[in-house]
Design a protein around this motif. Structure first.
Motif, PDB file in Angstrom:
ATOM      1  N   GLY A 185       0.829  -1.195   0.000  1.00 53.60           N
ATOM      2  CA  GLY A 185       0.000   0.000   0.000  1.00 53.60           C
ATOM      3  C   GLY A 185       0.860   1.240   0.000  1.00 53.60           C
ATOM      4  N   LYS A 186       0.206   2.403  -0.067  1.00 52.85           N
ATOM      5  CA  LYS A 186       0.967   3.646  -0.193  1.00 52.85           C
ATOM      6  C   LYS A 186       1.801   3.937   1.049  1.00 52.85           C
ATOM      7  CE  LYS A 186      -0.912   7.866  -0.140  1.00 52.85           C
ATOM      8  NZ  LYS A 186      -1.556   9.140  -0.551  1.00 52.85           N
ATOM      9  N   GLU A 187       1.236   3.691   2.249  1.00 49.49           N
ATOM     10  CA  GLU A 187       2.036   3.992   3.442  1.00 49.49           C
ATOM     11  C   GLU A 187       3.233   3.069   3.575  1.00 49.49           C
ATOM     12  OE1 GLU A 187      -1.566   1.742   5.306  1.00 49.49           O
ATOM     13  OE2 GLU A 187      -1.207   3.077   3.598  1.00 49.49           O
ATOM     14  N   GLN A 188       3.063   1.794   3.164  1.00 50.68           N
ATOM     15  CA  GLN A 188       4.213   0.873   3.201  1.00 50.68           C
ATOM     16  C   GLN A 188       5.264   1.255   2.166  1.00 50.68           C
ATOM     17  OE1 GLN A 188       1.051  -0.152   3.147  1.00 50.68           O
ATOM     18  NE2 GLN A 188       0.719  -1.431   4.959  1.00 50.68           N
ATOM     19  N   LEU A 189       4.811   1.782   1.033  1.00 50.53           N
ATOM     20  CA  LEU A 189       5.743   2.254   0.005  1.00 50.53           C
ATOM     21  C   LEU A 189       6.536   3.446   0.532  1.00 50.53           C
ATOM     22  CD1 LEU A 189       6.909   2.452  -2.841  1.00 50.53           C
ATOM     23  CD2 LEU A 189       4.785   3.551  -3.575  1.00 50.53           C
ATOM     24  N   ALA A 190       5.858   4.405   1.129  1.00 48.81           N
ATOM     25  CA  ALA A 190       6.543   5.567   1.695  1.00 48.81           C
ATOM     26  C   ALA A 190       7.463   5.149   2.832  1.00 48.81           C
ATOM     27  CB  ALA A 190       5.529   6.601   2.186  1.00 48.81           C
ATOM     28  N   ALA A 191       7.022   4.185   3.636  1.00 42.45           N
ATOM     29  CA  ALA A 191       7.842   3.714   4.751  1.00 42.45           C
ATOM     30  C   ALA A 191       9.110   3.041   4.246  1.00 42.45           C
ATOM     31  CB  ALA A 191       7.048   2.744   5.618  1.00 42.45           C
ATOM     32  N   ALA A 192       8.999   2.225   3.191  1.00 39.48           N
ATOM     33  CA  ALA A 192      10.181   1.567   2.624  1.00 39.48           C
ATOM     34  C   ALA A 192      11.161   2.595   2.088  1.00 39.48           C
ATOM     35  CB  ALA A 192       9.762   0.608   1.508  1.00 39.48           C
ATOM     36  N   LEU A 193      10.634   3.617   1.446  1.00 38.30           N
ATOM     37  CA  LEU A 193      11.473   4.686   0.917  1.00 38.30           C
ATOM     38  C   LEU A 193      12.222   5.384   2.047  1.00 38.30           C
ATOM     39  CD1 LEU A 193      12.010   5.971  -1.865  1.00 38.30           C
ATOM     40  CD2 LEU A 193      10.106   7.531  -1.392  1.00 38.30           C
ATOM     41  N   TYR A 194      11.519   5.649   3.133  1.00 37.34           N
ATOM     42  CA  TYR A 194      12.123   6.345   4.269  1.00 37.34           C
ATOM     43  C   TYR A 194      13.170   5.461   4.947  1.00 37.34           C
ATOM     44  CZ  TYR A 194      12.507   9.279   8.397  1.00 37.34           C
ATOM     45  OH  TYR A 194      12.993  10.098   9.381  1.00 37.34           O
ATOM     46  N   VAL A 195      12.824   4.221   5.221  1.00 34.97           N
ATOM     47  CA  VAL A 195      13.730   3.325   5.941  1.00 34.97           C
ATOM     48  C   VAL A 195      14.993   3.057   5.115  1.00 34.97           C
ATOM     49  CG1 VAL A 195      14.012   0.958   6.790  1.00 34.97           C
ATOM     50  CG2 VAL A 195      11.941   2.251   7.356  1.00 34.97           C
ATOM     51  N   GLU A 196      14.843   2.830   3.821  1.00 34.39           N
ATOM     52  CA  GLU A 196      16.016   2.552   2.994  1.00 34.39           C
ATOM     53  C   GLU A 196      16.899   3.788   2.851  1.00 34.39           C
ATOM     54  OE1 GLU A 196      15.125   0.415  -0.617  1.00 34.39           O
ATOM     55  OE2 GLU A 196      13.764  -0.954   0.448  1.00 34.39           O
TER      56      GLU A 196
ATOM     57  N   ALA B 161       1.255  10.506   9.933  1.00 30.59           N
ATOM     58  CA  ALA B 161       1.168   9.598  11.082  1.00 30.59           C
ATOM     59  C   ALA B 161       1.231   8.131  10.665  1.00 30.59           C
ATOM     60  CB  ALA B 161      -0.120   9.877  11.863  1.00 30.59           C
ATOM     61  N   GLU B 162       0.544   7.777   9.568  1.00 35.88           N
ATOM     62  CA  GLU B 162       0.521   6.367   9.180  1.00 35.88           C
ATOM     63  C   GLU B 162       1.883   5.902   8.673  1.00 35.88           C
ATOM     64  OE1 GLU B 162      -1.479   8.559   5.629  1.00 35.88           O
ATOM     65  OE2 GLU B 162      -1.259   8.781   7.806  1.00 35.88           O
ATOM     66  N   VAL B 163       2.637   6.808   8.054  1.00 33.24           N
ATOM     67  CA  VAL B 163       3.980   6.446   7.593  1.00 33.24           C
ATOM     68  C   VAL B 163       4.921   6.328   8.790  1.00 33.24           C
ATOM     69  CG1 VAL B 163       5.931   7.129   6.141  1.00 33.24           C
ATOM     70  CG2 VAL B 163       3.593   7.549   5.367  1.00 33.24           C
ATOM     71  N   ALA B 164       4.805   7.253   9.740  1.00 36.27           N
ATOM     72  CA  ALA B 164       5.631   7.177  10.948  1.00 36.27           C
ATOM     73  C   ALA B 164       5.373   5.869  11.688  1.00 36.27           C
ATOM     74  CB  ALA B 164       5.333   8.370  11.854  1.00 36.27           C
ATOM     75  N   GLU B 165       4.110   5.461  11.741  1.00 37.91           N
ATOM     76  CA  GLU B 165       3.779   4.198  12.416  1.00 37.91           C
ATOM     77  C   GLU B 165       4.381   3.005  11.677  1.00 37.91           C
ATOM     78  OE1 GLU B 165      -0.211   1.680  13.786  1.00 37.91           O
ATOM     79  OE2 GLU B 165      -0.384   3.741  13.080  1.00 37.91           O
ATOM     80  N   ALA B 166       4.334   3.055  10.345  1.00 38.65           N
ATOM     81  CA  ALA B 166       4.869   1.946   9.553  1.00 38.65           C
ATOM     82  C   ALA B 166       6.387   1.856   9.635  1.00 38.65           C
ATOM     83  CB  ALA B 166       4.429   2.086   8.092  1.00 38.65           C
ATOM     84  N   THR B 167       7.058   2.981   9.901  1.00 41.45           N
ATOM     85  CA  THR B 167       8.523   2.956   9.979  1.00 41.45           C
ATOM     86  C   THR B 167       9.029   2.667  11.391  1.00 41.45           C
ATOM     87  OG1 THR B 167       8.636   5.351  10.385  1.00 41.45           O
ATOM     88  CG2 THR B 167       8.785   4.612   8.090  1.00 41.45           C
TER      89      THR B 167
END
Length: 202
Positions: free
Chosen positions: A55-66, A116-122
């Motif tokens: 999903g979009k938040e997991q995509l943004a989270a992967a981008l941030y974490v990597e 918030a949802e991206v912060a939670e996913a990361t």
């Protein structure tokens, strides 16, 4: 051979989706970006994107974490390759500046606020990464503090003093609020960081 080729194609497709997402997020903002827009930019199907990221938040989270992993790996390497106190401080600041200038779009995404949802996913992945990174930084820093080469300060203050000025200049530059290229100021920032933390020991 077929397995290797398939794995390479899969990795290439994933990278293309991440690159397209970064472009969309920094141009449109996270909230205004849709998975369909990322798909059109990357050439990937919706099914492929959801297969890789969910999903979009997991995509943004992967981008941030990597992106954060790349930054931390480079910072840790800069310290490991500079065992001396002054050399390490200067190398850390230079790494920070070079990382921002190397890919301004990525830096803009990482230094901006996270929904918030991206912060939670990361949160989970970052917890382990940060623990390992700060352990490596402390392993380099603590002997220099004990020897008196670097002033004893709370760890958070060390971080703020060492990288705060570089971070602020980077934010201004990324926002287009200054024409001063951070790389042109890197040595000034590195010298200021060292002067701020150097101890009394020779």
């Amino acid at each position: 051979m077929a397995t290797v080729t398939r794995a390479s194609a899969t990795a290439g497709r994933r990278d293309a989706i991440l690159r397209a997402a970064l472009q969309c997020f920094t141009e449109r903002g996270y909230g205004a970006t849709t998975m369909a827009q990322v798909g059109r930019r990357s050439g990937a199907s919706i099914g492929s994107m959801y297969h890789h990221f969910g999903g979009k938040e997991q995509l943004a989270a992967a981008l941030y974490v990597e992106g954060m992993h790349d930054y931390q790996r480079g910072a840790a390497a800069a310290l490991a390759q500079s065992p001396g106190a002054e050399g390490g401080v200067r190398a850390l600041v230079r790494h920070h500046v070079a990382w921002v200038v190397e890919d301004p779009r990525r830096a803009r995404f990482l230094l901006g606020s996270r929904p918030a949802e991206v912060a939670e996913a990361t949160a989970g992945p970052l917890r382990g990464m940060n623990r390992a990174f700060f352990r490596a930084v402390r392993a380099w820093l603590d002997p220099h503090v004990e020897s008196g080469r670097i002033r004893g300060l709370p760890f958070e203050v060390h971080y703020a003093v060492l990288l705060g000025p570089s971070q602020e200049l980077a934010r201004l530059w990324l926002a287009g609020r200054t024409d001063t290229d951070p790389e042109s100021a890197a040595e000034h920032l590195a010298r200021a960081a060292w002067n701020a933390v150097k101890g009394d020991a020779p």
